[in-house]
Structures are given as C-alpha cells and as structure tokens.
Design a protein around this motif. Sequence first.
Motif, PDB file in Angstrom:
ATOM      1  N   GLY A 274       0.810  -1.215   0.000  1.00 17.18           N
ATOM      2  CA  GLY A 274       0.000   0.000   0.000  1.00 17.18           C
ATOM      3  C   GLY A 274       0.843   1.264   0.000  1.00 17.18           C
ATOM      4  N   LEU A 275       1.921   1.254   0.788  1.00 19.71           N
ATOM      5  CA  LEU A 275       2.835   2.405   0.798  1.00 19.71           C
ATOM      6  C   LEU A 275       3.451   2.611  -0.576  1.00 19.71           C
ATOM      7  N   ALA A 276       3.987   1.527  -1.139  1.00 22.36           N
ATOM      8  CA  ALA A 276       4.692   1.617  -2.415  1.00 22.36           C
ATOM      9  C   ALA A 276       3.751   1.955  -3.571  1.00 22.36           C
ATOM     10  N   ALA A 277       2.516   1.477  -3.506  1.00 20.63           N
ATOM     11  CA  ALA A 277       1.562   1.701  -4.596  1.00 20.63           C
ATOM     12  C   ALA A 277       1.216   3.172  -4.781  1.00 20.63           C
ATOM     13  N   GLN A 278       1.486   3.994  -3.790  1.00 22.51           N
ATOM     14  CA  GLN A 278       1.257   5.432  -3.925  1.00 22.51           C
ATOM     15  C   GLN A 278       2.181   6.045  -4.975  1.00 22.51           C
ATOM     16  N   PHE A 279       3.253   5.319  -5.324  1.00 18.17           N
ATOM     17  CA  PHE A 279       4.274   5.859  -6.209  1.00 18.17           C
ATOM     18  C   PHE A 279       4.362   5.120  -7.539  1.00 18.17           C
ATOM     19  N   GLY A 280       3.528   4.110  -7.747  1.00 20.21           N
ATOM     20  CA  GLY A 280       3.547   3.401  -9.021  1.00 20.21           C
ATOM     21  C   GLY A 280       3.086   1.962  -8.875  1.00 20.21           C
ATOM     22  N   THR A 281       3.377   1.180  -9.889  1.00 19.42           N
ATOM     23  CA  THR A 281       2.969  -0.220  -9.936  1.00 19.42           C
ATOM     24  C   THR A 281       3.974  -1.079  -9.183  1.00 19.42           C
TER      25      THR A 281
END
Length: 117
Positions: A49-56
């Motif tokens: 969820g954290l990483a998905a804020q910045f892309g796939t």
Amino acid sequence: DPPPPPPMPAGMTGPPVPQPKSTKTNAFRSRNVYIGNLPPGVDESAVRGLAAQFGTVLSTRVLAQRGGGGAYAFALMSTELESRALIKGLNGAYIDNRKLQARVSTNDIKGARGSRI
C-alpha cells in the motif's frame, strides 16, 4: 591521420550512439527498493500500500529485524522512475514515530520469495 570511419549501415545517419552498459541485474536492482526501519508487525499488504502510492508494485517482501526491533522490506517497482519516486517519497518519512530509510537495494533478491501481485 587516423583511418576514416567505416561506412554507415543503410538507413543510419550520423555517428552511432554508444549504448549504456546495462545488465538485467542492474535494471532489476534499479527498480528494487529497500525500505528500512519499519515498525514491528508490518506486513506485506501495508508495504504494498505504501509503495503503490508511487507506481505499480510488482512484488514485496517483508523481513523482521533480529531482536524484534522492527522490520525492513523490499518493493520491486515496475519502472526505475517509480522506484525513484518511492525512494524520494519514503526516505525520511515517519511511520509510528519511526523514520524510514529508503534506497535502491544493493541485494539481489530475485530468488527470494515475496508477495507477488
């Protein structure tokens, strides 16, 4: 005087452009982000969820630190641009009063098992 350059292949104009010396491993590493100093008990869903804020996000892996002091994770992003955005967005950010560290991973975890979407 040096000898003249070889003739250009048909359809090409100008001098050939040197290609960067890149390997698949380097391309993989540039998209694989280490996220450190995560709170204890964080799971792969939270990291995704954290990483998905910045892309796939292609995959995540969470590992507990020895002694139960917290966790660290790896997030494999779809592109190098997304991994840079993730690093810029999370490095120095705080979660549960813990200052996160984010950088390009220096470890090759291609064979490691993680959560894959």
